[in-house]
Design an enzyme around this catalytic site. Structure first.
Site, PDB file in Angstrom:
ATOM      1  N   HIS A  92     -37.170  -7.337 -39.527  1.00 28.62           N
ATOM      2  CA  HIS A  92     -36.886  -7.949 -38.223  1.00 28.62           C
ATOM      3  C   HIS A  92     -38.112  -7.822 -37.305  1.00 28.62           C
ATOM      4  CE1 HIS A  92     -32.721  -8.572 -39.111  1.00 28.62           C
ATOM      5  NE2 HIS A  92     -32.325  -7.330 -38.956  1.00 28.62           N
ATOM      6  N   LYS A 244     -17.541 -13.838 -38.728  1.00 25.44           N
ATOM      7  CA  LYS A 244     -16.949 -15.178 -38.747  1.00 25.44           C
ATOM      8  C   LYS A 244     -17.773 -16.165 -39.575  1.00 25.44           C
ATOM      9  CE  LYS A 244     -14.310 -16.509 -34.734  1.00 25.44           C
ATOM     10  NZ  LYS A 244     -14.424 -17.159 -33.415  1.00 25.44           N
TER      11      LYS A 244
HETATM   12  P1  A3P Z   1     -21.251 -13.784 -37.194  1.00 25.57           P
HETATM   13  O1  A3P Z   1     -21.289 -12.462 -36.505  1.00 25.57           O
HETATM   14  O2  A3P Z   1     -21.383 -14.938 -36.248  1.00 25.57           O
HETATM   15  O3  A3P Z   1     -20.070 -13.950 -38.087  1.00 25.57           O
HETATM   16  P2  A3P Z   1     -27.419 -10.868 -40.411  1.00 25.57           P
HETATM   17  O4  A3P Z   1     -27.222 -10.889 -41.866  1.00 25.57           O
HETATM   18  O5  A3P Z   1     -28.791 -11.338 -39.999  1.00 25.57           O
HETATM   19  O6  A3P Z   1     -27.042  -9.552 -39.824  1.00 25.57           O
HETATM   20  O7  A3P Z   1     -26.460 -11.975 -39.780  1.00 25.57           O
HETATM   21  C1  A3P Z   1     -25.067 -11.769 -39.703  1.00 25.57           C
HETATM   22  C2  A3P Z   1     -24.411 -13.073 -39.349  1.00 25.57           C
HETATM   23  O8  A3P Z   1     -24.513 -13.977 -40.479  1.00 25.57           O
HETATM   24  C3  A3P Z   1     -22.916 -12.884 -39.092  1.00 25.57           C
HETATM   25  O9  A3P Z   1     -22.540 -13.888 -38.142  1.00 25.57           O
HETATM   26  C4  A3P Z   1     -22.343 -13.168 -40.480  1.00 25.57           C
HETATM   27  O10 A3P Z   1     -20.977 -13.486 -40.484  1.00 25.57           O
HETATM   28  C5  A3P Z   1     -23.204 -14.337 -40.905  1.00 25.57           C
HETATM   29  N1  A3P Z   1     -23.211 -14.512 -42.366  1.00 25.57           N
HETATM   30  C6  A3P Z   1     -23.394 -13.558 -43.310  1.00 25.57           C
HETATM   31  N2  A3P Z   1     -23.286 -14.084 -44.536  1.00 25.57           N
HETATM   32  C7  A3P Z   1     -23.031 -15.391 -44.377  1.00 25.57           C
HETATM   33  C8  A3P Z   1     -22.807 -16.465 -45.309  1.00 25.57           C
HETATM   34  N3  A3P Z   1     -22.806 -16.272 -46.610  1.00 25.57           N
HETATM   35  N4  A3P Z   1     -22.581 -17.689 -44.793  1.00 25.57           N
HETATM   36  C9  A3P Z   1     -22.570 -17.888 -43.452  1.00 25.57           C
HETATM   37  N5  A3P Z   1     -22.757 -16.910 -42.528  1.00 25.57           N
HETATM   38  C10 A3P Z   1     -22.988 -15.674 -42.992  1.00 25.57           C
END
Ligand code: A3P
Length: 283
Positions: A92, A244
């Site tokens: 990040h 979500k």
């Molecule tokens: P939300 O909190 O809006 O649901 P990161 O991996 O960078 O921490 O990001 C997390 C976000 O990506 C979360 O969003 C998560 O639900 C979403 N996310 C993780 N896997 C996903 C997938 N396979 N398809 C779509 N969104 C996904």
């Protein structure tokens, strides 16, 4: 801003959790990259875990998906050095904090961008659910912090901009979360051709199925989270990640006034950004 100093510390103007030690952050610039290193770059809550899972399937077991370069204490760099296979390294970090050797070695990077309103909402929930982040008072206080870059990993605007400005110094592929949601097949095809991986349509369909939100959420709930290295430096607990997975959730949180303020800030900060012009806020 209340930093709750036992949970966050500032390094190079950016708030980090104590999972990234100051000593490690200070040592980053001495890190030796390898030409075949691949960076998975994102601002938190942009779909990092999703992208990492796609990578795992694209490369099967031939590579090591490491923990983020900024995760842990100074021994992290030794650990990364001891990896013998090709390394996929999540981060990040803003571009200005990235070890210079990645640029010198012209490593490839994939940067996943998500529209900042949904990113802000997702990070808001992460603040509430993740005991490793400070307590926040309310959505409105938090949103101000987000707009001022006073949240963990700093300003979304500065992060995108730092990577965009240096996009030609490394081979960087920029992907949009929303486009991936709309057409995951096309996204996996783009990633595979960027990486020079030969893959047929059936294999792409299979990867899309295995990396769908619902599949990944079920896996995170059933697997032992401690078994694999964390993908995000903010917590090793994958169960907090799959909330979500939608586009447009921000509409349930932003008031009209907050939306106007957000748009003003956005226009002021991102006027010169071509990446920002293609962001999508709707389903
Ligand atoms: P939300 O909190 O809006 O649901 P990161 O991996 O960078 O921490 O990001 C997390 C976000 O990506 C979360 O969003 C998560 O639900 C979403 N996310 C993780 N896997 C996903 C997938 N396979 N398809 C779509 N969104 C996904």
């Amino acid at each position: 801003m209340s930093l709750q100093t036992e949970l966050l510390h500032i390094f190079s103007g950016i708030p980090f959790t104590t999972r990234s030690s100051a000593e490690l952050l200070r040592s980053l610039d001495g890190f030796q990259a390898r030409e075949d290193d691949l960076l998975l770059v994102s601002y938190p809550k942009s779909g990092t875990h999703w992208l990492a899972e796609i990578m795992k399937h694209l490369y099967s077991s031939k590579v090591a998906l490491t923990s983020p370069i900024e995760f842990g204490d100074v021994s992290q760099l030794e650990e990364l050095n001891s990896v013998t296979s090709k390394r996929i390294i999540p981060t990040h970090l803003s571009y200005h904090m990235l070890p210079r050797d990645f640029t010198a070695k012209k490593c490839k990077a994939i940067y996943i961008i998500r529209n900042p309103k949904d990113t802000a909402v997702s990070l808001y929930h992460y603040y509430r659910d993740n005991p490793e982040l400070p307590t926040i008072e309310s959505w409105s206080t938090y949103l101000e912090m987000f707009l001022h870059g006073e949240v963990v990993c700093g300003s979304w605007f500065d992060h995108i901009w730092s990577w965009e400005q240096h996009r030609n110094e490394m081979g960087t592929l920029f992907l949009y979360y929303e486009a991936m949601k709309k057409d995951p097949f096309q996204a996996v095809r783009r990633i595979s051709s960027f990486l020079g991986i030969n893959i047929n349509d059936n294999e792409i369909h299979e990867i899309c199925k295995k990396t769908s939100f619902s599949e990944m959420k079920i896996c995170a709930e059933t697997e032992n989270s401690d078994a694999s290295p964390p993908v995000c430096a903010l917590t090793p607990n994958k169960r907090l990640v799959f909330r979500k997975g939608t586009v447009g959730d921000w509409k349930d949180y932003f008031t009209n006034k907050q939306n106007r303020l957000f748009e003003e800030t956005y226009r002021a900060k991102m006027a010169a950004s071509s990446l920002a012009k293609h962001l999508c806020y709707e389903n």
